[in-house]
Design an enzyme around this catalytic site. Structure first.
Site, short mmCIF file in Angstrom:
data_model
loop_
_atom_site.label_atom_id
_atom_site.label_comp_id
_atom_site.label_asym_id
_atom_site.label_seq_id
_atom_site.Cartn_x
_atom_site.Cartn_y
_atom_site.Cartn_z
N THR A 143 -4.43 -3.21 2.28
CA THR A 143 -3.04 -3.35 1.86
C THR A 143 -2.27 -3.97 3.02
O THR A 143 -2.07 -3.34 4.05
CB THR A 143 -2.43 -1.98 1.50
OG1 THR A 143 -3.17 -1.42 0.42
CG2 THR A 143 -0.98 -2.15 1.06
N LYS A 218 0.46 -4.68 -5.05
CA LYS A 218 0.08 -3.44 -4.39
C LYS A 218 1.30 -2.76 -3.77
O LYS A 218 1.44 -1.52 -3.84
CB LYS A 218 -0.97 -3.70 -3.32
CG LYS A 218 -1.41 -2.45 -2.54
CD LYS A 218 -1.98 -1.38 -3.46
CE LYS A 218 -2.26 -0.07 -2.73
NZ LYS A 218 -3.33 -0.17 -1.74
N LYS A 286 3.59 3.06 5.81
CA LYS A 286 3.44 1.65 6.15
C LYS A 286 3.66 0.77 4.93
O LYS A 286 4.34 -0.26 4.99
CB LYS A 286 2.05 1.41 6.75
CG LYS A 286 1.69 -0.04 7.04
CD LYS A 286 0.85 -0.66 5.93
CE LYS A 286 -0.50 0.02 5.80
NZ LYS A 286 -1.34 -0.61 4.75
#
Length: 355
Positions: A143, A218, A286
């Site tokens: 990701t 995502k 994150k």
């Protein structure tokens, strides 16, 4: 009649000339070279596969490929983390470049954009791109930001290979069960050739178009998920301090329109203040940060996601960065009223009942 015949001849010559220069893609560049399977024993359905990154996701994903009969070579910066896969039959690669050189398609599953870039392009002489050449495919399941994915794609394509971003929706248990969802974008021929492997690691794969689309999808998915788990935490805290039973809350949520597997699994653990790591909080935060940065660049307001991001940062500060992302619930315990002060209609609510 003569003009018609001349037109036909000219058309035939054009087709013949185009064939001589090889196939072209829709955007006008030569189509990527097809992946040539290494070794006579491998069929097109079973390419030699590399896997870079043996973390909480990489190990179970690679193990599913090994169980499915793929020839797998693994690498990790800390080689000891490769042990479960090597014991299951995988080969151990010395460097990312060596893995890519020895395999037809190489997958990577790394912790963040910095790690993904370092492994793909950053290590002098031994980065993955050093093993790329025509006919090689590189699939990044990490990701990362859109910019990071595009930089890796450019490096892989410059070396003559094909690139696919394929971040996943799902955490440790879906990785173990082979029920991940792959959000893919990039070179469609590589997507088609990697599909047999993707099908052994996931229950669904979608192709979204040009590089960057997978990364965006995502971030959207994880932004929604992070906001949901934060809302569940606040709901449980409010129920706790207003005298409702956790079991009743879960029962009502599961019977209604917002029923979902995440609430069903995480809720009872959050009630017990247990946060076994399936998706580390530091990675969830994150992803929230990257989603907010993307939204800022596009001038899209994200007030709910921004608030959830702050809760995650608070939970990390409380020492839960390596706990599951459901540890956002720890913030409620740190900030909520003490048991003796949690007054509710009809008496005093005892927090111990929730332990």
């Amino acid at each position: 009649m003569v003009c018609t015949l001349r037109a036909i001849v000219v058309l035939a010559l054009c087709v013949s000339s185009a064939s001589a220069f090889g196939p072209f893609s829709k955007i006008g560049r030569p189509a990527p070279a097809p992946i040539r399977m290494s070794g006579g024993s491998n069929t097109p359905e079973k390419p030699k596969v590399g896997f870079l990154g043996m973390g909480i996701m990489g190990v179970p994903m690679a193990l599913n490929l090994i169980k499915a009969g793929f020839t797998v070579t693994v690498w990790n910066r800390s080689a000891d983390k490769c042990k479960p896969c090597v014991q299951a039959g995988a080969k151990l690669g010395k460097t990312p470049a060596e893995v890519v050189d020895q395999c037809d398609i190489t997958f990577s599953m790394l912790s963040d954009p910095a790690a993904a870039l370092a492994v793909a392009t950053g290590y002098p002489d031994v980065a993955a791109v050093n093993g790329v050449k025509a006919g090689k495919g590189y699939v990044d399941c990490s990701t990362v930001s859109v910019d990071c994915s595009q930089r890796i794609a450019a490096a892989v394509r410059k070396a003559g290979g094909m690139y696919l971003e394929a971040p996943v929706s799902g955490s440790k248990k879906p990785a173990e069960d082979g029920t991940l969802v792959f959000l893919c974008a990039g070179d469609k021929p590589l997507y088609d050739q990697a599909l047999p492997a993707l099908e052994k690691m996931g229950k669904k794969s979608v192709f979204l178009g040009e590089v960057g689309a997978g990364a965006k999808m995502k971030l959207v998915v994880n932004m929604v998920m992070g906001s949901m788990i934060t809302a569940l935490s606040e709901g449980l805290s409010l129920a706790q301090h207003s005298g409702l039973k956790a079991e009743d809350v879960f029962d009502v949520l599961d019977a209604g329109a917002i029923a979902n597997p995440m609430f069903k699994v995480k809720g009872p653990l959050m009630k017990k203040r247990e946060y076994p790591t399936a998706f580390p909080l530091k990675h969830a935060q994150k992803d929230m940060r990257l989603a907010i940065l993307l939204a800022d660049a596009l001038h899209v307001p994200l007030p709910v996601a921004s608030a959830a991001n702050e809760v995650m940062k608070h939970a990390k500060a409380l020492g839960h960065e390596d706990s599951d992302f459901s540890a956002v619930h720890a913030v409620q315990h740190a900030a909520g009223p003490k048991a003796e002060e949690a007054k509710v209609r009809g008496g005093t609510w005892v927090v111990d009942k929730w332990k």
